[in-house]
Design a protein around this motif. Sequence first.
Motif: not given
Lengths: 788, 560
Positions: A229, B129, B185, B187-188, B237, B268, B270, B272, B284, B287
């Motif tokens: 993570d 990011e 999150v 990256w977002r 999502d 990336h 993000c 899964r 994912f 972003p």
Amino acid sequence: MESISRISSLLETARDLTLEAARDAGPRKPSRPLPVPQIKKLLDSRTERDVLDGLRRVISMQYANPPQPTLTFFPAVLKTLSTPYPSTRPLVYNYLIHHAEQDPDTALLSINTIQKSLSDSNPRVRAMALKTMSGIRIPMISQIVSLAVKKGVSDLSPLVRKAAALACVKCIRLDDTTRPQVEEYLATLLLDKQYYVAGAAVQAFIEVCPERLDLIHPAYRRLCKMVVDMDEWGQLALIRLMTVYARKCFPRRTKRARRAQTREEKEKGFYEDLEPKDEEEAGYDDVEVTDPDLVLFLTSIQPLLQSRNSAVIVAVTRAYLYLSPTTHLLHATGPLIALLRSPQDIQQVALHNILQVCLNDPSQFVPYLLHFLIRSTEPPQIRGLKFELLTLIFPHSGKECQDLILAELEHFSHSHDADLVGESVRAIGRCAQASLARTSRRCLSLLLKQIHSADSNLVGEAIEVIRHLIQRSPNEHRKTVIRLAKNLDTLTSSSARASIIWLVGEFVGTEGEDSIAADVLRILVKGYAAEADEVRAQIILLAAKVYLGFCNTRNAASKKSATDSRSVEEESYEQMDDANNNGDFNGDALAGDEPTHPIELLYNYTMLLARYTPSYDLRDRARLYRALLAVPTSTELASLILWAPKPVPVAQSPGEARRKFLLGSAGLIVGAGGLQGTYTLPEWVGEGEEPDSKLRDEGEEAREYVPVAGRDKVVSAGSRLDEALGADAVRAKNKSLDDWLDEESEGESEETEEEEEEESSGEEESGSEEESEEESEEEGDERSGLVR
Amino acid sequence: MSAIEALYIFDEHNNLILNHTYIGRPPPPSTLLPLYLQHASPRPSLIYLPTTNPPTLLYSMIQDNLLFFSPLSSDTEPLLVLEFLHRVADALEEFLGSPLLASKITANYDVVAQVIAEIADGGVPCQGEANALRDVVETGPGVLNNLLGKVGLPGGSAPGLQGGPSGRLHTPPLRPAETAQGSAVPWRRSNVRHTSNELYVDLVETLSVTLAPSGRPLSAFAYGSIAFTSKVSGVPDLLLSLSTGGKGGGMGNRGDQLRSVIERVVFHPCVRLNRWNSDGVLSFVPPDGRFALCGYEVDLLGPDAPLTAGKTAANNLNLPAMVEITTGLGSSGSDFEVRMTQPSSSSSRAGSAAAASLQSNLGSGSRPGSFRAGSGGGESKGSALENLTVRVPLPAGVRNISDMRPSKGEAHWNPADGSVEWKVPSKDFGPAGVVLRCTVQGPLSDADEAGGMLNGVTATTYDYTDDEPATYQSQHDSDSTAGGTNGAQDNSRTRAQKNRALMPTSTTLSFSIKGWLASGLKVESLLVDTKKSRGLGPEVKPYKGVKYLTVSRDGIEVRC
């Protein structure tokens, strides 16, 4: 992976850059330089807009090229800190960090305000304040910074804790005496539950105190689980840290496990239980036993092989290469190949790393052969690396692949680029060297074909490589030499001619009377005047060698005959000696005197030619040979010098020289040692010297006790403090844990015991390797289950 | 140890436009630049400079004509620094708009300074990011948005989007309370709001094909990337499924099929990984804005293509254009011919090049999540071949191209890099194919000979610099023949031989086709998981678009 900006540029190719530039020069550009007082006025204004505008101008001046003096604004800029606008703060901080060193006294005025921000209700403001404060390069405030970091470490917001972790690095840079405190903070942060805090902590740890591995023990397992993570930079730092950690904490153990038995053996074992043990010794293999904790690390970094960051992929490969080359390295091959589609700057570095892995185990790259085909558009650095990879793979690949590689190399040997030709021909040579006799012959015939090429550069390179090949096994290549000698009629490349003549000369000693050397010499001498100096030198050398061979055989014959009839022969030879001695100095006079053997005549003639050669180097050489061979009956010294056994040239793969560099280091790329800060991996720790594995259990406990993140901080900080005080404290604590979980400690016996047990069980129950491994795994599971 | 020491950016004329020092006293850009320029182009990305003080490892990267430098005094993982430089470029582009221009940087030093300071804290890279940086970098309150906005939105790239507040830098100023806890999150950025919700998937494949002289493909790869643009409020999502278009059939479930076609995938952060490994779908939380979702490669020859034997024709690759080159033509062997043809299988495709509907509009219509096939009957119909260019690199010995005769298009000789470039407008490129014929001129040393040719005089001049072997050999050969014709024959042969050294050994083909992917990959569906998403009402149906593009940048190489 290509960065998004590059993909975008592919998508929007038609965009007109100049138009864009023209339009872009529009609205924002005219920040006309204002006079200093006016900017000051803007800064002093009460409206956010003006203040911001002023700050922007100051920052622009600060970055402009050439930089404009902005120090005069310092007080005015600092004053704006008191304004409540959030938008101005980052700019002020930026200015402050930039200028603090130049005017520390003024900068100190701001510390108070920043300290106030440290307890702002907004965590972003707190984080930014902490970041700025630690960034101010005034050693005087190191204690204040340290305190601020301490406060940040126990902050509720992970954002602030992350800033605190990074501030630790700056704190140390500011003042090294804060190290004990900082290490304490880091120990706390390493145990943080929030992965990006832990990631930053690992980064800081690497920077601050990479040798304090004792701080890692309690966090080890949790960090391993969190690595997926973390952000890329945290992952990089963690992999680097853990690779060192694993070398220092997990001794390399081998276990003697029974080899998988054939049925016959099994039956035999079934019926003849009582056979003496020592006969079965052969049935055991040394199998590497990996510590379950190390396995945890190795498996938890495996998903990172799908990272978009090339550095992470190489870091994982490094961990696999140096920790577990047999079991895990295979997984990294594909992802490494994937790096070849990255931008060119990364591609080159990636190829160096692939080469390093390939040197270790070429066979696993055979399936990816097609990725290493050279493209004409590639820069020479990448080309060279690909050639090398192809040659490394060559001996390990099947016939089809070898054909392909050879065809590829042949294609590029006809290129127009001299470097490329040389490189590809040398690569063919390396292929020939590394492979079996049959394929080697194919390479050789391929090279021989090149001799007839019109490109003298290619011919020269090819002959050079052929010479090396022949030297490696001279006996097999007599015929080849004769074939080469035939080419002397047509060859023009002087280096190629020189190489062939030298080769012919080398075979004089071994072939004796049948040698073609004398004949070759005869033909060459005719064209002596037209040859280049390089070739002339070889002709003279050849003449010396031929003459030496002639003398040697004659001496041998005379010795034989000497036993039969001495008197007459000896006299005549003595006469001849005299004649020769004189002949060297006035050969002309003696030439007609005595009808000598044609070889002698040839030699004398060559020496005469050499004597009147313009190059004094050649004249010197000739003089040397003449002196050496002055007495035809005593040629031992001359044989020693002229026929000295030559070392077999081994064309090493160029990457071999860089083998000592660590995978993924800059030294590997530039090929220069002694870079500052080169880090090396420690050797595996010796058996029994490793830290107790129970140290790693502890972190889990801490989490058990305090589930809430906030409290976790406080408590574990205290416990960390204890630990820092001395290892004894830890031991004591462990003991108490052991008491509490005495069952567990029973199950988890000492490593040595475990081994003994396994060994004995292996001997008694004839359990196979898999079984015993499963056993130990089960044990591990049990243990971890109990701990939880 | 792994800290970045400084970042220098130069514009295309090598003028310094940004100089930011993180830590220490690295050598100034003015000393580094000349040392860098000493190396021959293309310059290596990592150069060791032992002569500077302190001895420096110089990392460099070029993006959009800007030159990025990062000097380091100690041994670091080189890829870390290079990736960092790429991230800096990405982040600057996120804030300043693409493409990155020197003037944008000089006009926005305040933003640039913040970005650079945030992306590495005290030299330790800590935020990769670009989108997440939006939370921390202040681009200023409303007043300046207009100014920045004009910079930020590249003209013409997405004309429909300018109205909405979705564009870069149109973001309303962040209120402290909202950003307090930071985004969940990493990256977002937090608190994304868009009035019009849009999702775009761009699949871009770059070809890398090598053809043997016989026309048989030696290797053929398509390097693909999925660029994703998300302009959706809240925290959506998403679930993106791809289909292989029939390839890799009989390989078990769809995930296996997909994985058998697209190999060595990178994602990336993000995405899964579990979902990908189990079901072969990309699940994912994106972003905000534009980002690279995934990179992959496809072996166009298939996994079990024979390496050397067999007759796998280039036609199997389904390429829209193919090149052949023949050398040593003409009386003296000084001509070569390049022929570009359309493989029969693909002729139908480029026929309807006018079809412009590249973005199949989807989602707003009948079934949510399934793409309404905008161009009916598959993407290939709507594909358009563009930028058709053939480049023939010539050896350094070639002095000039005396004659270039393209049957269509324009060809010109570029002496600087020694190559012939031939551009063919796609409308002129028909099934019949097009031809370019060139005559090369050798180096000046045998000017007498070249002059003879130019004057149209048949070869009567004897070449005195002639290499001996040829004469030697020919004497052997022609011992029996009459001596009269000997000289002329001999001369033409040597000339042919000489001209052979002037012939190209390969040629490359570049083009781009919209609406077609070499791998045949397709976007099957893009779903918004309403249960897992937050801040997005169930009634919101984002506009979804997909774009396919195959590019070859000197990617198809034909040897001869």
